[in-house]
Design an enzyme around this catalytic site. Structure first.
Site, PDB file in Angstrom:
ATOM      1  N   ASP A 118     -21.332 -52.593  40.133  1.00 18.84           N
ATOM      2  CA  ASP A 118     -20.036 -51.921  40.174  1.00 18.84           C
ATOM      3  C   ASP A 118     -19.072 -52.663  39.273  1.00 18.84           C
ATOM      4  OD1 ASP A 118     -18.263 -49.981  40.932  1.00 18.84           O
ATOM      5  OD2 ASP A 118     -18.119 -50.578  43.019  1.00 18.84           O
ATOM      6  N   HIS A 119     -17.811 -52.639  39.596  1.00 22.80           N
ATOM      7  CA  HIS A 119     -16.821 -53.237  38.707  1.00 22.80           C
ATOM      8  C   HIS A 119     -17.224 -54.638  38.291  1.00 22.80           C
ATOM      9  CE1 HIS A 119     -13.791 -50.631  41.109  1.00 22.80           C
ATOM     10  NE2 HIS A 119     -14.659 -49.916  40.416  1.00 22.80           N
TER      11      HIS A 119
ATOM     12  N   TYR B 185     -15.072 -51.710  34.014  1.00 24.26           N
ATOM     13  CA  TYR B 185     -16.237 -51.038  33.435  1.00 24.26           C
ATOM     14  C   TYR B 185     -16.554 -51.472  32.009  1.00 24.26           C
ATOM     15  CZ  TYR B 185     -16.361 -48.104  37.574  1.00 24.26           C
ATOM     16  OH  TYR B 185     -16.480 -47.660  38.861  1.00 24.26           O
TER      17      TYR B 185
ATOM     18  N   CYS C 166     -20.593 -48.584  49.160  1.00 24.63           N
ATOM     19  CA  CYS C 166     -19.844 -49.348  48.159  1.00 24.63           C
ATOM     20  C   CYS C 166     -19.442 -50.684  48.793  1.00 24.63           C
ATOM     21  CB  CYS C 166     -18.623 -48.561  47.690  1.00 24.63           C
ATOM     22  SG  CYS C 166     -17.642 -49.501  46.506  1.00 24.63           S
TER      23      CYS C 166
ATOM     24  N   HIS D 242     -18.087 -41.416  49.055  1.00 26.57           N
ATOM     25  CA  HIS D 242     -17.667 -42.779  48.708  1.00 26.57           C
ATOM     26  C   HIS D 242     -16.621 -43.240  49.730  1.00 26.57           C
ATOM     27  CE1 HIS D 242     -15.776 -46.046  46.455  1.00 26.57           C
ATOM     28  NE2 HIS D 242     -16.826 -46.046  45.663  1.00 26.57           N
TER      29      HIS D 242
ATOM     30  N   HIS E  19     -23.164 -48.791  45.334  1.00 27.75           N
ATOM     31  CA  HIS E  19     -22.332 -49.504  44.360  1.00 27.75           C
ATOM     32  C   HIS E  19     -22.302 -50.946  44.842  1.00 27.75           C
ATOM     33  CE1 HIS E  19     -19.611 -45.756  43.381  1.00 27.75           C
ATOM     34  NE2 HIS E  19     -20.861 -45.615  42.986  1.00 27.75           N
TER      35      HIS E  19
HETATM   36  C1  DNO Z   1     -13.895 -46.582  41.122  1.00 28.00           C
HETATM   37  C2  DNO Z   1     -14.911 -45.717  41.753  1.00 28.00           C
HETATM   38  C3  DNO Z   1     -14.309 -44.498  42.407  1.00 28.00           C
HETATM   39  C4  DNO Z   1     -15.424 -43.528  42.770  1.00 28.00           C
HETATM   40  C5  DNO Z   1     -14.946 -42.295  43.486  1.00 28.00           C
HETATM   41  C6  DNO Z   1     -16.126 -41.473  43.963  1.00 28.00           C
HETATM   42  O1  DNO Z   1     -14.226 -47.358  40.284  1.00 28.00           O
HETATM   43  O2  DNO Z   1     -15.724 -46.405  42.609  1.00 28.00           O
HETATM   44  O3  DNO Z   1     -13.424 -43.891  41.533  1.00 28.00           O
HETATM   45  O4  DNO Z   1     -16.052 -43.108  41.601  1.00 28.00           O
HETATM   46  O5  DNO Z   1     -14.162 -42.621  44.571  1.00 28.00           O
HETATM   47  O6  DNO Z   1     -15.700 -40.170  44.191  1.00 28.00           O
END
Ligand code: DNO
Length: 356
Positions: free
Chosen positions: A317-318, A331, A245, A207, A272
């Site tokens: 994602d978020h 989330y 991401c 990530h 993501h």
């Molecule tokens: C946050 C996530 C990160 C991700 C880690 C992967 O919301 O995108 O915490 O899970 O960095 O190891």
């Protein structure tokens, strides 16, 4: 593209597996054993339990986010070989239940960081916010205290009390690690785990650093096209890849995400996908997923994945907290479900445009 949702497990999530199953076109979840410490070998029984609960709910589980990397490995400290062995043992146990992708990160000490968890937007929704000025002024302890207060004590990955208890000491251990050494430490880990990833048929997906700028004076590894290129060149195996991401990379307006996708084709094992809004002062907040809601061109992102034949896992994602939902920052259920539906729609339209 396989659409998934992140799920933190019964004890740590306000969203249920039943909720997730009802989101159109979501077939699986991405999860972790939240109580495992970095370096700990995950018990077979807990892995089996987690797997059973999810599959009994009619969902697949083929991606783990995250198996965290112990600080000794990141620091290249004497205990690292033992920690790497433990990591590989966990990989073997996860492979035994059919896990296909492990998402991990190589961020020193902390995982992601924001300066506000529940920032109020004019439409009454709440979202995470990052202020460059604020992060320069605040200490990690103050930030952790702010998180604890704002979130009412929700366990946030990367900000666990165990990690925070040793924060000063751990940050101090990085004083002697320069960027070059940090890259060497990453290479050492990759060289050890990738042969096992191949053997076990598990794709490793690092990530990016979130946000992509240095915080608390700590080194950064994955935050640009150049660093992704350098990282992928550490090992030629297709099992050595990334989690794309968009929110992490996209926080730096200089990053051309569609170009990164095209360049990294075949090595993106997990994506993501979220949007964010850049403000004039360099701050950003996390917006709803559609292109019109933020600063990233989501169509161009999904098109780049489509055009390069992406067949890996995706998750919205978020999201914001909307419709009065209370919960884990980023989330909640509703805005992420809207994001999943939007991304699925983009994908379908791209396919139909090709006559598929
Ligand atoms: C946050 C996530 C990160 C991700 C880690 C992967 O919301 O995108 O915490 O899970 O960095 O190891």
């Amino acid at each position: 593209m396989k659409m998934t949702m992140r799920w933190f497990g019964e004890l740590h999530d306000t969203v249920t597996l039943k909720d997730i199953r009802q989101i159109p076109c979501v077939d699986g979840v991405v999860t972790s054993l939240m109580d495992m410490q970095p370096g700990q070998i995950w018990p077979r029984e807990d892995i089996g339990d987690m797997h059973r609960r999810i599959t009994d709910a009619g969902l697949a589980v083929e991606v783990i986010e995250s198996v965290n990397v112990h600080e000794d490995i990141k620091l290249g400290a004497p205990g690292r070989d033992e920690r790497i062995e433990a990591y590989i043992e966990t990989m073997k146990r996860l492979a035994a239940v059919g896990i296909k992708v492990i998402c991990y990160n190589f961020m020193p000490v902390l995982d992601w960081a924001r300066t506000r968890l529940y920032y109020d937007l004019p439409d009454g929704s709440q979202t995470m916010y990052f202020s460059g000025e604020n992060i320069r002024e605040i200490t990690p302890e103050e930030l952790a205290a702010r998180y604890a207060e704002e979130s009412g004590g929700i366990a946030l990955p990367g900000w666990e009390p165990e990690r925070m208890a040793r924060i000063r000491e751990t940050i101090g251990r990085y004083t002697h690690i320069d960027q070059g050494q940090y890259w060497e430490n990453a290479r050492y880990f990759i060289d050890a785990v990738i042969p096992w990833a191949e053997e076990l048929d598990i794709r490793m997906a690092i990530h990016p650093d979130d946000p992509p700028v240095p915080i608390f004076g700590l080194p950064r590894l994955i935050n640009s096209a150049e660093s992704i290129r350098r990282f992928l060149a550490l090992n030629d195996s297709p099992y050595h890849g990334i989690t794309l991401c968009t929110g992490s990379l996209g926080a730096d307006p200089a990053n051309d995400i569609p170009a990164i996708i095209r360049e990294s084709a075949g090595r993106i094992h997990f994506a993501h996908i979220r949007n964010l809004r850049h403000l004039d002062n360099g701050d950003f907040y996390e917006s709803a997923h559609p292109t019109a809601c933020g600063s990233l061109d989501m169509y161009a992102v999904v098109k780049a994945l489509y055009d390069t034949g992406f067949s890996g896992y995706v998750r919205p994602d978020h999201g914001r907290l909307i419709w009065g939902e209370r919960g884990r920052p980023g989330y909640g259920l509703y805005d992420r479900a809207l994001g999943a539906a939007y991304l699925t729609g983009l994908w379908e339209a791209l396919g139909r445009g090709q006559g598929k």
